[in-house]
Design a protein around this motif. Structure first.
Motif, mmCIF file in Angstrom:
data_model
loop_
_atom_site.group_PDB
_atom_site.id
_atom_site.type_symbol
_atom_site.label_atom_id
_atom_site.label_comp_id
_atom_site.label_asym_id
_atom_site.label_seq_id
_atom_site.Cartn_x
_atom_site.Cartn_y
_atom_site.Cartn_z
ATOM 1 N N LEU A 79 0.828 -1.212 0.000
ATOM 2 C CA LEU A 79 0.000 0.000 0.000
ATOM 3 C C LEU A 79 0.861 1.261 0.000
ATOM 4 O O LEU A 79 0.520 2.252 -0.651
ATOM 5 C CB LEU A 79 -0.950 0.001 1.205
ATOM 6 C CG LEU A 79 -2.091 -1.017 1.133
ATOM 7 C CD1 LEU A 79 -2.853 -1.073 2.450
ATOM 8 C CD2 LEU A 79 -3.030 -0.704 -0.020
ATOM 9 N N HIS A 80 1.988 1.234 0.698
ATOM 10 C CA HIS A 80 2.884 2.396 0.726
ATOM 11 C C HIS A 80 3.563 2.619 -0.621
ATOM 12 O O HIS A 80 3.985 3.742 -0.920
ATOM 13 C CB HIS A 80 3.936 2.251 1.823
ATOM 14 C CG HIS A 80 3.389 2.454 3.200
ATOM 15 N ND1 HIS A 80 2.643 3.546 3.561
ATOM 16 C CD2 HIS A 80 3.471 1.682 4.307
ATOM 17 C CE1 HIS A 80 2.286 3.461 4.821
ATOM 18 N NE2 HIS A 80 2.769 2.319 5.309
ATOM 19 N N ARG A 81 3.659 1.579 -1.424
ATOM 20 C CA ARG A 81 4.299 1.700 -2.741
ATOM 21 C C ARG A 81 3.351 2.296 -3.783
ATOM 22 O O ARG A 81 3.806 2.731 -4.846
ATOM 23 C CB ARG A 81 4.797 0.339 -3.206
ATOM 24 C CG ARG A 81 5.977 -0.143 -2.365
ATOM 25 C CD ARG A 81 6.369 -1.556 -2.658
ATOM 26 N NE ARG A 81 6.804 -1.712 -4.047
ATOM 27 C CZ ARG A 81 7.141 -2.885 -4.563
ATOM 28 N NH1 ARG A 81 7.107 -3.982 -3.827
ATOM 29 N NH2 ARG A 81 7.524 -2.973 -5.809
ATOM 30 N N LEU A 82 2.050 2.331 -3.482
ATOM 31 C CA LEU A 82 1.091 2.918 -4.420
ATOM 32 C C LEU A 82 1.241 4.432 -4.428
ATOM 33 O O LEU A 82 1.511 5.042 -3.396
ATOM 34 C CB LEU A 82 -0.340 2.569 -3.996
ATOM 35 C CG LEU A 82 -0.778 1.125 -4.162
ATOM 36 C CD1 LEU A 82 -2.181 0.934 -3.589
ATOM 37 C CD2 LEU A 82 -0.763 0.714 -5.625
ATOM 38 N N PRO A 83 1.034 5.046 -5.585
ATOM 39 C CA PRO A 83 1.083 6.510 -5.604
ATOM 40 C C PRO A 83 -0.101 7.083 -4.835
ATOM 41 O O PRO A 83 -1.182 6.484 -4.805
ATOM 42 C CB PRO A 83 1.008 6.862 -7.098
ATOM 43 C CG PRO A 83 0.438 5.652 -7.759
ATOM 44 C CD PRO A 83 0.782 4.470 -6.884
ATOM 45 N N ALA A 84 0.105 8.224 -4.214
ATOM 46 C CA ALA A 84 -0.985 8.903 -3.503
ATOM 47 C C ALA A 84 -2.052 9.288 -4.512
ATOM 48 O O ALA A 84 -1.767 9.501 -5.697
ATOM 49 C CB ALA A 84 -0.448 10.138 -2.777
#
Length: 126
Positions: A115-120
């Motif tokens: 989830l942290h690797r997904l772009p905002a």
């Protein structure tokens, strides 16, 4: 795997574990090396042909032999199947909650990392 019989799943596991396209003989040899009762070559051949017809494998001919390769990588396949199953839920949010609860600490850590690797969302709109 979703929509695969046990032998089909075993064949896909063997094919995914190879980096290069494989022949029926290659897969039959790998499967039979781990079995007390070996499968007939024609059984493996028929299974691989069925996987080809179902769209799980692609094949190319070289001389008299067919070489088979997966249509998609194992991880991409798992992701697609998870998305299909989630789409069948009456309440995807509840289904995801149950899924996450069953992950355990290692799976939860992997999910957080993904989830942290997904772009905002703001970045995705730009």
């Amino acid at each position: 795997m979703w929509n695969l019989g046990s032998l089909e799943a075993e064949v896909m596991d063997r094919i995914w574990s190879n980096e290069e396209p494989v022949t029926v003989r290659d897969v039959a040899g790998e499967i039979n090396s781990a079995r007390a009762q070996p499968l007939a070559y024609t059984t493996v051949m028929t299974t691989m042909y069925k996987l080809f017809r179902k769209g799980w494998l692609e094949r190319s001919k070289s001389g008299k032999q067919y070489f088979y390769a997966p249509v998609e990588a194992r991880d991409a396949c798992v992701a697609r199947l998870m998305t299909q199953v989630l789409g069948k839920s009456a309440d995807p949010e509840v289904a995801l909650l149950h899924f996450v609860e069953g992950l355990g600490s290692e799976g939860s850590t992997a999910l957080r990392s993904a989830l942290h690797r997904l772009p905002a969302e703001d970045d995705a709109d730009a």
